[in-house]
Structure formats: C-alpha cells, structure tokens
Design a protein around this motif. Structure first.
Motif, PDB file in Angstrom:
ATOM      1  N   MET A   1       0.814  -1.189   0.000  1.00 60.52           N
ATOM      2  CA  MET A   1       0.000   0.000   0.000  1.00 60.52           C
ATOM      3  C   MET A   1       0.865   1.264   0.000  1.00 60.52           C
ATOM      4  SD  MET A   1      -3.096   0.799  -0.028  1.00 60.52           S
ATOM      5  CE  MET A   1      -4.547   1.122   0.818  1.00 60.52           C
ATOM      6  N   LEU A   2       1.951   1.228   0.748  1.00 54.90           N
ATOM      7  CA  LEU A   2       2.865   2.363   0.815  1.00 54.90           C
ATOM      8  C   LEU A   2       3.502   2.625  -0.544  1.00 54.90           C
ATOM      9  CD1 LEU A   2       4.272   4.474   2.564  1.00 54.90           C
ATOM     10  CD2 LEU A   2       6.014   2.763   3.074  1.00 54.90           C
ATOM     11  N   VAL A   3       3.909   1.581  -1.231  1.00 53.85           N
ATOM     12  CA  VAL A   3       4.534   1.732  -2.553  1.00 53.85           C
ATOM     13  C   VAL A   3       3.533   2.332  -3.541  1.00 53.85           C
ATOM     14  CG1 VAL A   3       5.548   0.465  -4.488  1.00 53.85           C
ATOM     15  CG2 VAL A   3       6.146  -0.150  -2.148  1.00 53.85           C
ATOM     16  N   ILE A   4       2.297   1.879  -3.514  1.00 50.57           N
ATOM     17  CA  ILE A   4       1.267   2.411  -4.410  1.00 50.57           C
ATOM     18  C   ILE A   4       0.995   3.880  -4.102  1.00 50.57           C
ATOM     19  CG2 ILE A   4      -1.166   2.245  -5.067  1.00 50.57           C
ATOM     20  CD1 ILE A   4      -0.924  -0.773  -4.644  1.00 50.57           C
ATOM     21  N   SER A   5       0.970   4.250  -2.846  1.00 50.25           N
ATOM     22  CA  SER A   5       0.753   5.641  -2.449  1.00 50.25           C
ATOM     23  C   SER A   5       1.890   6.529  -2.940  1.00 50.25           C
ATOM     24  CB  SER A   5       0.640   5.756  -0.934  1.00 50.25           C
ATOM     25  OG  SER A   5      -0.459   5.038  -0.467  1.00 50.25           O
ATOM     26  N   ILE A   6       3.116   6.083  -2.736  1.00 50.75           N
ATOM     27  CA  ILE A   6       4.281   6.857  -3.191  1.00 50.75           C
ATOM     28  C   ILE A   6       4.274   6.979  -4.713  1.00 50.75           C
ATOM     29  CG2 ILE A   6       6.793   6.872  -3.332  1.00 50.75           C
ATOM     30  CD1 ILE A   6       6.812   5.646  -0.524  1.00 50.75           C
ATOM     31  N   TYR A   7       3.967   5.900  -5.405  1.00 49.42           N
ATOM     32  CA  TYR A   7       3.912   5.919  -6.860  1.00 49.42           C
ATOM     33  C   TYR A   7       2.829   6.898  -7.340  1.00 49.42           C
ATOM     34  CZ  TYR A   7       3.321   4.487 -11.689  1.00 49.42           C
ATOM     35  OH  TYR A   7       3.241   4.499 -13.059  1.00 49.42           O
ATOM     36  N   THR A   8       1.670   6.891  -6.711  1.00 42.95           N
ATOM     37  CA  THR A   8       0.576   7.786  -7.089  1.00 42.95           C
ATOM     38  C   THR A   8       0.957   9.243  -6.847  1.00 42.95           C
ATOM     39  OG1 THR A   8      -1.023   6.072  -6.532  1.00 42.95           O
ATOM     40  CG2 THR A   8      -1.858   8.314  -6.723  1.00 42.95           C
ATOM     41  N   ILE A   9       1.612   9.514  -5.734  1.00 46.83           N
ATOM     42  CA  ILE A   9       2.023  10.888  -5.419  1.00 46.83           C
ATOM     43  C   ILE A   9       3.090  11.366  -6.400  1.00 46.83           C
ATOM     44  CG2 ILE A   9       3.226  12.309  -3.719  1.00 46.83           C
ATOM     45  CD1 ILE A   9       1.780  10.697  -1.548  1.00 46.83           C
ATOM     46  N   ALA A  10       4.031  10.509  -6.746  1.00 46.28           N
ATOM     47  CA  ALA A  10       5.139  10.921  -7.599  1.00 46.28           C
ATOM     48  C   ALA A  10       4.806  10.867  -9.086  1.00 46.28           C
ATOM     49  CB  ALA A  10       6.366  10.063  -7.312  1.00 46.28           C
ATOM     50  N   PHE A  11       4.057   9.856  -9.533  1.00 43.68           N
ATOM     51  CA  PHE A  11       3.874   9.661 -10.969  1.00 43.68           C
ATOM     52  C   PHE A  11       2.423   9.566 -11.422  1.00 43.68           C
ATOM     53  CE2 PHE A  11       7.902   7.591  -9.753  1.00 43.68           C
ATOM     54  CZ  PHE A  11       8.769   8.419 -10.449  1.00 43.68           C
ATOM     55  N   GLY A  12       1.479   9.731 -10.534  1.00 46.52           N
ATOM     56  CA  GLY A  12       0.069   9.605 -10.892  1.00 46.52           C
ATOM     57  C   GLY A  12      -0.411  10.788 -11.726  1.00 46.52           C
ATOM     58  N   GLU A  13      -1.691  10.758 -12.072  1.00 44.14           N
ATOM     59  CA  GLU A  13      -2.260  11.806 -12.917  1.00 44.14           C
ATOM     60  C   GLU A  13      -2.174  13.170 -12.247  1.00 44.14           C
ATOM     61  OE1 GLU A  13      -6.603  12.921 -14.719  1.00 44.14           O
ATOM     62  OE2 GLU A  13      -6.096  10.806 -14.525  1.00 44.14           O
ATOM     63  N   ASN A  14      -2.434  13.245 -10.985  1.00 41.96           N
ATOM     64  CA  ASN A  14      -2.329  14.492 -10.219  1.00 41.96           C
ATOM     65  C   ASN A  14      -1.134  14.420  -9.277  1.00 41.96           C
ATOM     66  OD1 ASN A  14      -4.639  15.656 -11.354  1.00 41.96           O
ATOM     67  ND2 ASN A  14      -5.952  14.466  -9.994  1.00 41.96           N
ATOM     68  N   ASN A  15       0.033  14.212  -9.859  1.00 39.20           N
ATOM     69  CA  ASN A  15       1.230  14.058  -9.032  1.00 39.20           C
ATOM     70  C   ASN A  15       1.665  15.393  -8.451  1.00 39.20           C
ATOM     71  OD1 ASN A  15       2.821  15.417 -10.957  1.00 39.20           O
ATOM     72  ND2 ASN A  15       3.085  13.516 -12.104  1.00 39.20           N
ATOM     73  N   ILE A  16       2.655  15.342  -7.605  1.00 40.98           N
ATOM     74  CA  ILE A  16       3.112  16.527  -6.893  1.00 40.98           C
ATOM     75  C   ILE A  16       3.753  17.551  -7.825  1.00 40.98           C
ATOM     76  CG2 ILE A  16       5.390  15.661  -6.270  1.00 40.98           C
ATOM     77  CD1 ILE A  16       4.293  16.916  -3.397  1.00 40.98           C
ATOM     78  N   PHE A  17       4.375  17.073  -8.901  1.00 38.62           N
ATOM     79  CA  PHE A  17       5.009  17.992  -9.853  1.00 38.62           C
ATOM     80  C   PHE A  17       3.946  18.802 -10.605  1.00 38.62           C
ATOM     81  CE2 PHE A  17       7.876  14.261  -9.554  1.00 38.62           C
ATOM     82  CZ  PHE A  17       8.894  14.891  -8.848  1.00 38.62           C
ATOM     83  N   GLU A  18       2.881  18.140 -10.995  1.00 34.32           N
ATOM     84  CA  GLU A  18       1.769  18.828 -11.665  1.00 34.32           C
ATOM     85  C   GLU A  18       1.117  19.821 -10.704  1.00 34.32           C
ATOM     86  OE1 GLU A  18       0.648  18.762 -14.825  1.00 34.32           O
ATOM     87  OE2 GLU A  18       2.388  17.510 -15.297  1.00 34.32           O
ATOM     88  N   TYR A  19       1.024  19.439  -9.446  1.00 31.15           N
ATOM     89  CA  TYR A  19       0.447  20.330  -8.446  1.00 31.15           C
ATOM     90  C   TYR A  19       1.254  21.623  -8.342  1.00 31.15           C
ATOM     91  CZ  TYR A  19      -0.792  22.229  -3.896  1.00 31.15           C
ATOM     92  OH  TYR A  19      -1.166  23.065  -2.891  1.00 31.15           O
ATOM     93  N   TYR A  20       2.577  21.523  -8.269  1.00 31.20           N
ATOM     94  CA  TYR A  20       3.424  22.713  -8.168  1.00 31.20           C
ATOM     95  C   TYR A  20       3.358  23.556  -9.433  1.00 31.20           C
ATOM     96  CZ  TYR A  20       5.307  21.310  -3.683  1.00 31.20           C
ATOM     97  OH  TYR A  20       5.434  20.979  -2.365  1.00 31.20           O
TER      98      TYR A  20
END
Length: 111
Positions: A1-20
């Motif tokens: 679950m942790l790996v999926i969460s990190i993957y979603t935050i870093a590379f998902g559709e609404n990732n952190i880079f897109e947020y910034y």
C-alpha cells in the motif's frame, strides 16, 4: 500500500510535480488579475476626471490636440541638443502635435 501511495504521489495523474506547476500558474494568473484591476481603477479615475473636471479636459485638449484659447500665444522652443531630443523621444510613445510643429519649423528654417 505504501509503494502504491508513493507511486501515485510521484507519478500519478495528479502528481506533486503537476500540483506545483498548477500552483505556479495560479500565482501568475493572480498577478495578472491584480495588474488588470489596478489598470481598471486608473481608467475609472480617468473617466471620472473626464466627466467632472473641466480643467483636466482642457489640459488634454491643449496637450494632445494643440487647442488654445482666444488671444493666447504658443511658444515653441527650438534648438534642443541631440541627446536631449533622443531622451525625449524615448519617453514618448506617440508623436505629439508640438513635435510636428517643431519638425516643420526646422524644415522651414533649413530652406
């Protein structure tokens, strides 16, 4: 679950880079909105002057249209140095009526 969460935050559709990127774009838009609001306030103030202040209307008519009252004389100072003339041209985006008169006078003076 942790790996999926990190993957979603870093590379998902609404990732952190897109947020910034979106936050930065929003800040740029807010800056533009503020400058446009300031410009609107200035234009509203100018409209108020044009509607209510005869002195301001007279000032604009004299500067931009070259109008004058009866029994009034206009003096044109000629012989400005080249450096001063270049600086004056840089400060003005459009040519005023007085500049046209100076130019005609210079042409007449040279002939």
């Amino acid at each position: 679950m942790l790996v999926i969460s990190i993957y979603t935050i870093a590379f998902g559709e609404n990732n952190i880079f897109e947020y910034y990127k979106k936050v930065q774009f929003r800040n740029e838009l807010m800056t533009q909105v503020e400058s446009i609001k300031k410009e609107n306030q200035d234009l509203e103030r100018k409209i108020q002057y044009l509607q209510n202040d005869p002195f301001y209307i007279e000032k604009l008519a004299r500067e931009n249209l070259g109008l004058m009252k009866d029994n009034e004389e206009i003096y044109v100072i000629v012989g400005m140095e080249k450096k001063q003339k270049e600086e004056a041209q840089q400060h003005q985006q459009e040519e005023r009526w007085i500049d046209k008169i100076k130019e005609k006078y210079q042409q007449f003076k040279l002939q």
